[in-house]
Design a protein around this motif. Structure first.
Motif, PDB file in Angstrom:
ATOM      1  N   ASN A  94     -33.083  15.652  -9.357  1.00  0.00           N
ATOM      2  CA  ASN A  94     -34.315  14.949  -9.763  1.00  0.00           C
ATOM      3  C   ASN A  94     -34.558  15.016 -11.263  1.00  0.00           C
ATOM      4  O   ASN A  94     -35.700  14.874 -11.715  1.00  0.00           O
ATOM      5  CB  ASN A  94     -35.538  15.470  -9.007  1.00  0.00           C
ATOM      6  N   ALA A  95     -33.490  15.212 -12.059  1.00  0.00           N
ATOM      7  CA  ALA A  95     -33.657  15.170 -13.519  1.00  0.00           C
ATOM      8  C   ALA A  95     -34.302  13.845 -13.898  1.00  0.00           C
ATOM      9  O   ALA A  95     -33.948  12.788 -13.354  1.00  0.00           O
ATOM     10  CB  ALA A  95     -32.304  15.316 -14.211  1.00  0.00           C
ATOM     11  N   VAL A  96     -35.291  13.891 -14.820  1.00  0.00           N
ATOM     12  CA  VAL A  96     -36.076  12.694 -15.147  1.00  0.00           C
ATOM     13  C   VAL A  96     -35.373  11.898 -16.249  1.00  0.00           C
ATOM     14  O   VAL A  96     -35.483  12.211 -17.428  1.00  0.00           O
ATOM     15  CB  VAL A  96     -37.504  13.079 -15.577  1.00  0.00           C
ATOM     16  N   CYS A 145     -37.611  19.544  -9.375  1.00  0.00           N
ATOM     17  CA  CYS A 145     -37.196  18.679 -10.491  1.00  0.00           C
ATOM     18  C   CYS A 145     -36.756  19.581 -11.634  1.00  0.00           C
ATOM     19  O   CYS A 145     -37.463  20.525 -11.981  1.00  0.00           O
ATOM     20  CB  CYS A 145     -38.352  17.784 -10.940  1.00  0.00           C
ATOM     21  N   VAL A 146     -35.599  19.295 -12.215  1.00  0.00           N
ATOM     22  CA  VAL A 146     -35.049  20.177 -13.254  1.00  0.00           C
ATOM     23  C   VAL A 146     -35.413  19.718 -14.667  1.00  0.00           C
ATOM     24  O   VAL A 146     -34.843  20.178 -15.643  1.00  0.00           O
ATOM     25  CB  VAL A 146     -33.520  20.321 -13.114  1.00  0.00           C
ATOM     26  N   GLY A 147     -36.336  18.762 -14.764  1.00  0.00           N
ATOM     27  CA  GLY A 147     -36.830  18.376 -16.082  1.00  0.00           C
ATOM     28  C   GLY A 147     -36.167  17.125 -16.612  1.00  0.00           C
ATOM     29  O   GLY A 147     -35.559  16.360 -15.870  1.00  0.00           O
ATOM     30  N   ALA A 148     -36.300  16.924 -17.915  1.00  0.00           N
ATOM     31  CA  ALA A 148     -35.699  15.746 -18.537  1.00  0.00           C
ATOM     32  C   ALA A 148     -34.194  15.737 -18.291  1.00  0.00           C
ATOM     33  O   ALA A 148     -33.568  16.798 -18.178  1.00  0.00           O
ATOM     34  CB  ALA A 148     -35.977  15.766 -20.042  1.00  0.00           C
ATOM     35  N   ASP A 149     -33.626  14.546 -18.206  1.00  0.00           N
ATOM     36  CA  ASP A 149     -32.194  14.398 -17.944  1.00  0.00           C
ATOM     37  C   ASP A 149     -31.432  14.721 -19.228  1.00  0.00           C
ATOM     38  O   ASP A 149     -31.362  13.910 -20.148  1.00  0.00           O
ATOM     39  CB  ASP A 149     -31.912  12.960 -17.483  1.00  0.00           C
ATOM     40  N   ALA A 207     -44.776   8.432 -17.421  1.00  0.00           N
ATOM     41  CA  ALA A 207     -44.573   9.058 -16.106  1.00  0.00           C
ATOM     42  C   ALA A 207     -45.437  10.300 -15.962  1.00  0.00           C
ATOM     43  O   ALA A 207     -46.128  10.494 -14.956  1.00  0.00           O
ATOM     44  CB  ALA A 207     -43.104   9.431 -15.942  1.00  0.00           C
ATOM     45  N   TYR A 208     -45.438  11.136 -16.974  1.00  0.00           N
ATOM     46  CA  TYR A 208     -46.217  12.385 -16.906  1.00  0.00           C
ATOM     47  C   TYR A 208     -47.704  12.078 -16.912  1.00  0.00           C
ATOM     48  O   TYR A 208     -48.485  12.638 -16.150  1.00  0.00           O
ATOM     49  CB  TYR A 208     -45.831  13.296 -18.083  1.00  0.00           C
ATOM     50  N   THR A 209     -48.096  11.126 -17.752  1.00  0.00           N
ATOM     51  CA  THR A 209     -49.513  10.748 -17.805  1.00  0.00           C
ATOM     52  C   THR A 209     -49.939  10.106 -16.487  1.00  0.00           C
ATOM     53  O   THR A 209     -51.041  10.327 -16.001  1.00  0.00           O
ATOM     54  CB  THR A 209     -49.743   9.764 -18.966  1.00  0.00           C
ATOM     55  N   LEU A 217     -40.806  26.840 -18.288  1.00  0.00           N
ATOM     56  CA  LEU A 217     -40.721  25.834 -19.350  1.00  0.00           C
ATOM     57  C   LEU A 217     -39.664  26.304 -20.353  1.00  0.00           C
ATOM     58  O   LEU A 217     -39.986  26.894 -21.380  1.00  0.00           O
ATOM     59  CB  LEU A 217     -42.097  25.652 -20.011  1.00  0.00           C
ATOM     60  N   PRO A 218     -38.372  26.087 -20.027  1.00  0.00           N
ATOM     61  CA  PRO A 218     -37.281  26.624 -20.851  1.00  0.00           C
ATOM     62  C   PRO A 218     -36.888  25.737 -22.029  1.00  0.00           C
ATOM     63  O   PRO A 218     -35.820  25.931 -22.609  1.00  0.00           O
ATOM     64  CB  PRO A 218     -36.126  26.714 -19.849  1.00  0.00           C
ATOM     65  N   GLU A 219     -37.729  24.801 -22.394  1.00  0.00           N
ATOM     66  CA  GLU A 219     -37.334  23.805 -23.390  1.00  0.00           C
ATOM     67  C   GLU A 219     -36.796  24.399 -24.695  1.00  0.00           C
ATOM     68  O   GLU A 219     -35.833  23.883 -25.260  1.00  0.00           O
ATOM     69  CB  GLU A 219     -38.513  22.876 -23.696  1.00  0.00           C
ATOM     70  N   GLN A 265     -50.175  22.110 -23.299  1.00  0.00           N
ATOM     71  CA  GLN A 265     -51.624  21.951 -23.112  1.00  0.00           C
ATOM     72  C   GLN A 265     -52.064  22.329 -21.692  1.00  0.00           C
ATOM     73  O   GLN A 265     -53.148  22.877 -21.500  1.00  0.00           O
ATOM     74  CB  GLN A 265     -52.008  20.489 -23.403  1.00  0.00           C
ATOM     75  N   LEU A 266     -51.205  22.030 -20.724  1.00  0.00           N
ATOM     76  CA  LEU A 266     -51.595  22.293 -19.324  1.00  0.00           C
ATOM     77  C   LEU A 266     -51.422  23.761 -18.971  1.00  0.00           C
ATOM     78  O   LEU A 266     -52.252  24.340 -18.268  1.00  0.00           O
ATOM     79  CB  LEU A 266     -50.754  21.416 -18.384  1.00  0.00           C
ATOM     80  N   LEU A 267     -50.347  24.391 -19.456  1.00  0.00           N
ATOM     81  CA  LEU A 267     -50.087  25.785 -19.066  1.00  0.00           C
ATOM     82  C   LEU A 267     -51.176  26.739 -19.558  1.00  0.00           C
ATOM     83  O   LEU A 267     -51.688  27.543 -18.764  1.00  0.00           O
ATOM     84  CB  LEU A 267     -48.704  26.228 -19.544  1.00  0.00           C
ATOM     85  N   ARG A 288     -38.415  31.875 -20.183  1.00  0.00           N
ATOM     86  CA  ARG A 288     -37.929  32.533 -18.968  1.00  0.00           C
ATOM     87  C   ARG A 288     -38.345  31.775 -17.719  1.00  0.00           C
ATOM     88  O   ARG A 288     -39.337  31.046 -17.713  1.00  0.00           O
ATOM     89  CB  ARG A 288     -38.404  33.991 -18.910  1.00  0.00           C
ATOM     90  N   ARG A 289     -37.511  31.922 -16.674  1.00  0.00           N
ATOM     91  CA  ARG A 289     -37.794  31.326 -15.376  1.00  0.00           C
ATOM     92  C   ARG A 289     -38.484  32.358 -14.506  1.00  0.00           C
ATOM     93  O   ARG A 289     -38.125  33.524 -14.508  1.00  0.00           O
ATOM     94  CB  ARG A 289     -36.476  30.869 -14.756  1.00  0.00           C
ATOM     95  N   VAL A 290     -39.465  31.929 -13.738  1.00  0.00           N
ATOM     96  CA  VAL A 290     -40.300  32.858 -12.964  1.00  0.00           C
ATOM     97  C   VAL A 290     -40.121  32.567 -11.487  1.00  0.00           C
ATOM     98  O   VAL A 290     -40.328  31.436 -11.041  1.00  0.00           O
ATOM     99  CB  VAL A 290     -41.780  32.709 -13.357  1.00  0.00           C
TER     100      VAL A 290
END
Ligand SMILES: CCCCCCCCCCCCC[C@H](O)CC(=O)SCCNC(=O)CCNC(=O)[C@H](O)C(C)(C)COP(=O)(O)OP(=O)(O)OC[C@H]1O[C@@H](n2cnc3c(N)ncnc32)[C@H](O)[C@@H]1OP(=O)(O)O
Length: 264
Positions: A30-32, A67-71, A93-95, A136-138, A151-153, A170-172
C-alpha cells in the motif's frame, strides 16, 4: 454491501450507513504512489458528498501492512520538478482523509509507517491489532513527515514525545503504541477491522447531524484557548439546536422508541 473502485488501488465498500475505504495495493504494501494518492483523493471526495455515510473505516488488504508510506521507488525516479508537481497530488490524499466530515476510524494491522501512519493519524480513532508497528521514520530516508505528522502527532501525544519519535525515526510495536496513545484501541490479533467496523456501526446509530457537528467542534477547537474553543462549541451547538435530528432525538426519547434520523 456495495463496492465502488477508485482507480486500481482503492475501493469503497458500503454497508448501511458505514463505509470502508480499502487500501488495495498489496504488491507494494500500500505504498502511496502518485496514482494511489489520486485514488484516495477521489474516494474521499465521493465519501464527503455522501450524506448516507455516517462513519468511515480505513482498512488494508495487505496481510502485513496497513500502509508503508510514500512510494520510495516512485520517489527515487522523480525529478525535482516532478517531485514538486507530485506534492499537491499527494497532499490532496492526506487532506482528503483528514477533512472527511464524518468520523473516520483507522483499522491498523502490520506496518503503518511514514505516510501510512499519517493517514491513520488523519483519522479520528485508530484501532490496532498486536501485529501493528507504527512510526514516522522519514528522517531515516532524508525527508520529514510530510503528510501532516509534524502537526498531528504532537496534538495526539504531546510535543516532547512527538519529537522523540520523529527525531529517532523509531518504529513502535502495538503494546507500546497503545500505552503511548499512538493508537487508541488494541484489538485481538486479526480483529482490528472487525472492532473498527463495530465502533463505526455504533457511531452510525447516533444522529449524523450531531456527530458531524461534534467532529467539527473537536477539530476546530484543537489548539485554541478555552475561551475561543467554547465559542467554536457554541457555533456548532447552534447548527444542531434547530435541526430535524434534534427534534427526532428528543421525540424518540420521550416516546421510548429508536430514532429514525432525518439527517438534517
Ligand atoms: C493531513 C493533511 C496534511 C497535508 C500534508 C501534505 C502531504 C503531502 C504528501 C507528502 C506525503 C509524505 C508521506 C510521508 O511523510 C513520507 C514517507 O512516507 S517516506 C517513507 C516512509 N516509510 C518507510 O520508511 C518504510 C520503508 N519500508 C520498510 O522499512 C520495510 O519495507 C518494512 C515496511 C519494514 C517491511 O520490511 P520487510 O518485511 O523486510 O519487507 P521489504 O523491506 O523487503 O519490503 C517488501 C517490498 O515492499 C517494498 N516497500 C516497502 N516499503 C516501501 C515504500 N515505502 N515504498 C515503496 N516500496 C516499499 C520493498 O521495496 C519490497 O519490494 P520488493 O523489493 O519486494 O520489490
Amino acid at each position: 454491501m456495495s463496492e465502488q473502485r477508485y482507480g486500481e488501488w482503492v475501493a469503497v465498500r458500503k454497508d448501511g450507513f458505514v463505509a470502508e475505504l480499502v487500501l488495495d495495493r498489496p504488491k507494494a504494501m500500500n505504498a502511496v504512489s502518485s496514482e494511489m494518492a489520486r485514488c484516495i483523493t477521489a474516494a474521499c471526495a465521493a465519501l464527503s458528498e455522501d450524506r448516507d455515510v455516517r462513519a468511515v473505516v480505513l482498512t488494508s488488504t495487505h496481510e502485513r501492512a496497513f500502509c508503508v508510506g510514500a512510494d520510495l521507488k516512485e520517489r527515487n525516479s522523480l525529478s525535482d520538478a516532478e517531485m514538486l508537481r507530485h506534492r499537491p497530488v499527494s497532499r490532496a490524499a492526506y487532506t482528503g482523509v483528514l477533512e472527511l466530515p464524518m468520523p473516520a476510524i483507522a483499522a491498523v494491522h502490520g506496518y503503518a509507517l511514514g505516510g501510512g501512519f499519517e493517514l491513520a493519524l488523519s483519522c479520528d480513532v485508530i484501532v490496532a491489532d498486536p501485529t501493528a508497528v507504527v512510526g514516522l521514520p522519514e528522517v531515516s530516508v532524508g525527508v520529514i513527515p510530510g503528510g501532516g505528522g509534524t502537526q498531528l502527532l504532537p496534538r495526539r501525544v504531546g510535543a516532547a514525545r512527538a519529537a522523540e519519535l520523529i527525531f529517532s525515526a523509531r518504529r513502535v510495536a502495538a503494546a507500546e503504541a497503545h500505552r503511548l496513545g499512538l493508537v487508541d484501541r488494541l484489538a485481538a490479533e486479526g480483529e482490528d477491522r472487525a472492532e473498527a467496523l463495530e465502533l463505526a456501526r455504533g457511531i452510525a446509530a447516533n444522529s449524523p447531524v450531531g456527530v458531524r457537528a461534534a467532529k467539527k467542534a473537536l477539530r476546530l477547537g484543537q489548539g485554541l484557548d478555552l475561551r475561543a474553543g467554547l465559542e467554536v462549541e457554541d457555533a456548532a451547538w447552534r447548527t444542531v439546536a434547530f435541526s430535524g435530528d434534534r427534534a427526532e432525538g428528543v421525540a424518540a426519547f420521550n416516546e421510548k422508541r429508536s430514532p429514525n434520523w432525518p439527517g438534517e
